[in-house]
Motif scaffolding. Structure first.
Motif, short mmCIF file in Angstrom:
data_model
loop_
_atom_site.label_atom_id
_atom_site.label_comp_id
_atom_site.label_asym_id
_atom_site.label_seq_id
_atom_site.Cartn_x
_atom_site.Cartn_y
_atom_site.Cartn_z
N PHE A 29 0.84 -1.20 0.00
CA PHE A 29 0.00 0.00 0.00
C PHE A 29 0.88 1.26 0.00
CE2 PHE A 29 -2.74 3.34 1.44
CZ PHE A 29 -3.96 3.03 0.87
N LEU A 33 0.90 4.33 -2.49
CA LEU A 33 0.75 5.71 -2.00
C LEU A 33 1.87 6.58 -2.55
CD1 LEU A 33 -0.82 7.57 -0.09
CD2 LEU A 33 0.68 6.86 1.74
N ASP A 56 -6.54 17.12 2.64
CA ASP A 56 -7.64 16.42 3.30
C ASP A 56 -8.36 15.49 2.34
OD1 ASP A 56 -7.08 17.60 5.65
OD2 ASP A 56 -8.68 19.11 5.57
N THR A 58 -7.16 14.22 -0.36
CA THR A 58 -6.26 13.13 -0.73
C THR A 58 -6.35 12.01 0.32
OG1 THR A 58 -4.79 14.73 -1.75
CG2 THR A 58 -3.88 12.55 -1.33
N GLN A 59 -6.32 12.44 1.57
CA GLN A 59 -6.43 11.45 2.64
C GLN A 59 -7.77 10.72 2.54
OE1 GLN A 59 -5.97 13.05 6.55
NE2 GLN A 59 -6.24 11.08 7.54
N PHE A 62 -7.66 8.07 -0.22
CA PHE A 62 -6.95 6.84 0.11
C PHE A 62 -7.69 6.05 1.20
CE2 PHE A 62 -3.53 8.84 -2.25
CZ PHE A 62 -3.04 7.75 -2.94
N THR A 63 -8.41 6.75 2.05
CA THR A 63 -9.24 6.04 3.02
C THR A 63 -10.33 5.26 2.29
OG1 THR A 63 -8.86 7.90 4.49
CG2 THR A 63 -10.56 6.33 5.14
N VAL A 66 -8.94 2.12 0.86
CA VAL A 66 -8.83 1.04 1.83
C VAL A 66 -10.19 0.39 2.06
CG1 VAL A 66 -8.36 0.57 4.25
CG2 VAL A 66 -6.84 2.05 2.96
N GLN A 67 -11.20 1.27 2.21
CA GLN A 67 -12.53 0.75 2.55
C GLN A 67 -13.17 -0.03 1.40
OE1 GLN A 67 -14.14 4.51 3.60
NE2 GLN A 67 -13.70 4.29 5.79
#
Lengths: 202, 599
Positions: A29, A33, A56, A58-59, A62-63, A66-67
Motif C-alpha cells: 500500500f 501511496l 484532506d 487526498t487522505q 486513500f481512506t 482502503v474501505q
C-alpha cells in the motif's frame, strides 16, 4: 528498502494489499501511496487551489481506497479505480460546501473578492522597472482561468489534460459518454484560449 | 479564425481522433495557415496550463494516511475471504465460475505440453533467424570509424520474415532485428572484460583526452578540490546506488515504474547510463571505480554492459535508437512526423497525449541521448563493436536535421524544430566531429546558425522562434548556451552575457524560496554551461546549486539516494529523470573539460 515492491505493477500491488495472507500488505500500500499521492494531491489542488483542502481530500480518497478494496475488480485499471474514488470524494466535498455556503450569510460577494484577488495577482507579478521584461507565466491568471470553468468542464480537463488519462478512461470515471468528454475538454480549452488572447491584447 | 473547416484540434492534440481524422487534419494543417495558427495557439494554451507548478505533499500527509491504513488491516488469514464476494452473485454465475475453474484446471493438464512444444519450435526458429542475421552481418563490410556517410548498400539488408511466421507470438519485441555485436555480450566472464584501451589517436584533443581522466581517481580528486566540491562525492555515490537498483534485468531503466513515461524508456536509460559513464565506467572496464569504488567495479561494468546492450538492441536499420511508435510496430501512414504524438520529455513542449499505444513517439530526445551514450562509451572503451552503431546513430542525427539547422521531435517533423531537442543533439555531434565522423562539422555549423537566430539581444534563447518561451526563457537559454559552448569549445561575449543572466535565477529549494520552481532541466543545463564558461558567475552558481542539490537528495527509505521528481517535467521523466539529471549536475566537475583552464 523494498525493491520487490517497485517491480510490481499498480494492480499487482493493490492485489497484494488486499490479499488475505496479509504479508507485505502495508508495504504494498505504501508503494502505491508513493506512486499516486502526488497525482491525487494535485488533482484536488488544481480543483481547489487550496493545499490544505487538497491534502484532506487526498487522505479521504486513500481512506476510501482502503474501505472499498473489496469492490475492486482486477479487470479495471487501478488508476481508473483510484480516480473514481477521488471523483466521489470531490462530489461529496462539493455537496457539503454547497450546503455550508447556503447556510452561511449571503453577504459574501464572491465575484468582487475574486476580482480583487486577480488585481493583486497582476500587481504582485509586475516586473520591477529595471528588470528585463521577459515573458513569464502568470500562475495567478492561469488559476483564475481554471476557476472560471464549470465544475464539470474543470474535472474533465483535469483528468484528460493534467492527469493524462484517455478520454475513454475519463468517461468511465465520470460516468459520461465519450462524446461528452470530448465536448467538455474542447470547450474548456477553447474558453481558456480565448481568455488568454483577451489578456494579451489588453 | 477564417477557416470554416472546424476541425476538433483539441482532440487531435490529445491524440483522441481516429486514424482517418488524423490524416485529414494533418493534410489540412499543411495547407491552411489559419488552422496552423489555431493549432499553435491551442497547443500553447495547454502548455501554459500545464506550467502551473504541482505542489508536493507535506510529509505529515503520508503519515496520516498510513496510520489509517494500519487501522484497516486486511482480513486475517483464517476468514473465508471469498465468501462475501459471492454473496451477491446469482447462483448460475457461481456455477459457471466453478465450471470454468474445472475447465481451466483440465486445460493446464492437457494443453500445457502442446504449448511447450510450440514454444520450443519458436525458440528454434528464432535461433535460426539470429544465425542467418549474423551471417548477413559478417558478410557486410566492416565500417571504419572515420567512415563519413554510410552508403545505403553498405547497410544491413532487411531480413525477410519467413512466410506465415506472423501468426506466431514472438517473444522478442519486433524491433530487435540485429544480433548484438560481439564484445557486448553480458555473459562474458569478468576477467574477459579487462581489455586494454586502445591508444586515443587524437590525444592532442583536449575534449577526447579528458575522457581518460574520468577513469583516473587522482584527476578526479584534483578537480573536486579545485572546485571545492569534495562534498558531492557521497551524494553521487548514493545516487548511483539508487539508479543501479532501478535498472531492469534487460538493461533498461523503465521510467514508468518511477512515475515517468513509457515512450521515453530509451532517453531515461541513456540519462542513467550517462551517470555511470561520467563515473568512469564503460561496458568493458571499471575505470575510476577500480580505485574509488572497488566494491562496485564489476557490478557497474556489468550494469553499463547491460545498458549499452539494451540501447544497441533498440537501434533500427536506419540507425535510430528507440521505437518510432510506442508498441514498436511500424508507424501508420501519415503518423510519422506528425506534430501530435507524445510529449517532450525534457524541456520542449509539455503538452501530453493520452491513450497512445500504436501512436508515433517523438523519438529525437530518445535518439539524441542514446547516441551520446554510445559515443561516450565508445570513446572510453574503444570497442570496435561500437563503431558501426555509433556511425549509424550519428548519421541518423545528421539526416534528421531540418533545413534551417534545428531538430524537431521527429525526423521531417513539419514544424521548425526547437532549441530543446536541438540542445540534446549537439554534444553527440561535437564528439562525433572530434572523432572525425563525416558530416558532423557541417551539421554543427548549421545548428549554430539556427541557435543564433533564436537568440535575442539580451541573450535569451527562444523555443522555435526568437522570444518564444512556452515554459519560460531560462531553461532554454541555459540549454542553448551549453550548445554554443560545447560546439565552440570556447566562450564568447554572448556566453558571458548569458552567464550573467543565469545568475539572476539560481536554482533554489522551493521550501526556502517559494517563488522559485524546482527544475532539474534548468539545473542540468545551467550547471553544465556555467561550468564550461567558468569565472565569477560560475563560482556564484556552483556554490548555490551544489548546496541546493545536496539538500534535496532523499536520505532515507527505499528512495534514499534519489531525487524527488517534483519539477515541471517530473510527470514525463519521473524519478529516474530527476535523479539522473541531479547526478549529472553534481558530476559536472569531471564530466567534460572546462573551457577556461589554459586551453
Amino acid at each position: 528498502m523494498s525493491p520487490l515492491c517497485s517491480d510490481r505493477s499498480d494492480q499487482e500491488l493493490f492485489l497484494a494489499y488486499k490479499s488475505p495472507t496479509g504479508t507485505g500488505a502495508v508495504a504494498a500500500f505504501e508503494e502505491l501511496l508513493n506512486r499516486y499521492q502526488q497525482k491525487v494531491l494535485n488533482f484536488f489542488y488544481r480543483l481547489t487551489f487550496n493545499k490544505e483542502v487538497a491534502e484532506d481530500l487526498t487522505q479521504d480518497t486513500f481512506t476510501r481506497l482502503v474501505q472499498s478494496a473489496r469492490e475492486y475488480q482486477p479487470r479495471a485499471a487501478f488508476k481508473t479505480f483510484l480516480f473514481s474514488l477521488a471523483r466521489n470524494a470531490w462530489s461529496d466535498y462539493r455537496r457539503c460546501e454547497e450546503n455550508r455556503r447556503k447556510s452561511v450569510s449571503l453577504e459574501t460577494k464572491v465575484g468582487d473578492d475574486a476580482d480583487a484577488e486577480l488585481k493583486d495577482f497582476i500587481k504582485s507579478d509586475g516586473p520591477a522597472p529595471q528588470e528585463i521584461v521577459v515573458q513569464r507565466e502568470n500562475i495567478g491568471l492561469l488559476k483564475k482561468y481554471l476557476d472560471n470553468l464549470s465544475p464539470e468542464q474543470r474535472i474533465t480537463l483535469e483528468l484528460c489534460v493534467f492527469q493524462e488519462l484517455s478520454y475513454e478512461e475519463a468517461g468511465m470515471i465520470l460516468e459520461i459518454p465519450l462524446g461528452t468528454v470530448k465536448t467538455r475538454v474542447s470547450a474548456a480549452i477553447m474558453q481558456i484560449k480565448k481568455k488568454m488572447e483577451i489578456q494579451i491584447n489588453k | 479564425m477564417k477557416c470554416d473547416k472546424n476541425y476538433d484540434l483539441v482532440s487531435y492534440l490529445n491524440n483522441e481522433v481516429t486514424t482517418g481524422e488524423r490524416a485529414e487534419i494533418e493534410a489540412h494543417l499543411l495547407d491552411c495557415p489559419d488552422c496552423r495558427q489555431e493549432f499553435a495557439a491551442l497547443k500553447a494554451t495547454i502548455g501554459r496550463l500545464k506550467s502551473i507548478p504541482p505542489i508536493t505533499p507535506s510529509p505529515a500527509l503520508k503519515t496520516r494516511i498510513m496510520e489509517q491504513v494500519s487501522r484497516f488491516q486486511p482480513q486475517p488469514v483464517h476468514t473465508l475471504w471469498f465468501i462475501p464476494r459471492f454473496s451477491y452473485v446469482p447462483a448460475w454465475a457461481v456455477s459457471v465460475a466453478v465450471h470454468l475453474i474445472i475447465f481451466a484446471g483440465l486445460s493446464i493438464i492437457f494443453i500445457r505440453p502442446v504449448q511447450k512444444q510450440q514454444e520450443k519450435t519458436i525458440s528454434i526458429r528464432l535461433a535460426q533467424r539470429v544465425e542467418e542475421e549474423k551471417k548477413l552481418l559478417d558478410s557486410s563490410p566492416g565500417l571504419p570509424l572515420v567512415a563519413g556517410e554510410i552508403k545505403p548498400e553498405e547497410r544491413e539488408p532487411a531480413v525477410q520474415r519467413p512466410a506465415g511466421e506472423d501468426d506466431i507470438p514472438t517473444p522478442l519485441p519486433d524491433r530487435i532485428k540485429r544480433p548484438i555485436p560481439e564484445g557486448i555480450i553480458v555473459t562474458r566472464p569478468v576477467d574477459g572484460w579487462k581489455v586494454k584501451l586502445k591508444p586515443v589517436p587524437d590525444r592532442d584533443d583536449k575534449l577526447l583526452a579528458h575522457f581518460n581522466g574520468r577513469s583516473n581517481i587522482k584527476t578526479r580528486r584534483e578537480l573536486l578540490q579545485k572546485y571545492q566540491a569534495g562534498d558531492t562525492e557521497p551524494a553521487v555515490k548514493g545516487g548511483l546506488n539508487w539508479l543501479a537498483q532501478a535498472q531492469s534485468p534487460d538493461g533498461a531503466w523503465d521510467g514508468s515504474r518511477y512515475g515517468g513515461r513509457k515512450e521515453y524508456q530509451v532517453a531515461l536509460s541513456s540519462l542513467s547510463l550517462l551517470c555511470f559513464l561520467a563515473d568512469g565506467h564503460n561496458h568493458i572496464s571499471g575505470g575510476a571505480a577500480a580505485e574509488s569504488r572497488p566494491e562496485r567495479r564489476d557490478t557497474y561494468t556489468a550494469l553499463v554492459n547491460r545498458g549499452i546492450k539494451f540501447l544497441l538492441a533498440q537501434q533500427d536499420s536506419d540507425g535510430l535508437v528507440g521505437p518510432k511508435t510506442l508498441n514498436g510496430k511500424p508507424a501508420r501512414p501519415n503518423a510519422e512526423g506528425g506534430q501530435a504524438g507524445s510529449p517532450a520529455l525534457i524541456g520542449g513542449d509539455p503538452v501530453t497525449y493520452s491513450g497512445m499505444r500504436d501512436k508515433p513517439v517523438n523519438y529525437m530526445y530518445n535518439h539524441g541521448l542514446a547516441t551520446l551514450c554510445l559515443l561516450e562509451d565508445y570513446i572510453m572503451s574503444r570497442d570496435p563493436a561500437l563503431e558501426r552503431p555509433v556511425n549509424q546513430a550519428v548519421s541518423f542525427i545528421i539526416s534528421a536535421q531540418n533545413a534551417n539547422g534545428g531538430w524537431g521531435y521527429t525526423k521531417g517533423s513539419p514544424t521548425a524544430g526547437d532549441s530543446s531537442v536541438t540542445a540534446w543533439q549537439i554534444p553527440s555531434l561535437k564528439l562525433a566531429q572530434t572523432l572525425g565522423i563525416g558530416g558532423a562539422a557541417e551539421s554543427l555549423e548549421k545548428a549554430k546558425n539556427w541557435l543564433n537566430s533564436l537568440t535575442n539581444a539580451d541573450g535569451f534563447v527562444g523555443y522555435s522562434a526568437p522570444e518564444q518561451y512556452p515554459n519560460g526563457p531560462y531553461g532554454l537559454s541555459a540549454a542553448g548556451m551549453s550548445g554554443q559552448l560545447f560546439m565552440d569549445q570556447s566562450s564568447s561575449a554572448l556566453s558571458e552575457l548569458q552567464a550573467h543572466l543565469l545568475t539572476k535565477r539560481l536554482p533554489h529549494l522551493q521550501d526556502e524560496h517559494p517563488e522559485t520552481e524546482s527544475d532539474f532541466y534548468y539545473t542540468y543545463w545551467g550547471t553544465l554551461s556555467m561550468f564550461l564558461q567558468g569565472g565569477k558567475d560560475w563560482e556564484t552558481w556552483n556554490k548555490n546549486t551544489k548546496q541546493t542539490l545536496l539538500k534535496s537528495q532523499v536520505r532515507n527509505g527505499s528512495y534514499a539516494g534519489s531525487w524527488v521528481p517534483d519539477d515541471k517535467w517530473g510527470y514525463f521523466g519521473g524519478r529516474i529523470y530527476a535523479t539522473s539529471m541531479a547526478i549529472l549536475s553534481l558530476q559536472v566537475y569531471y564530466r567534460y573539460p572546462a573551457l577556461t583552464d589554459g586551453r
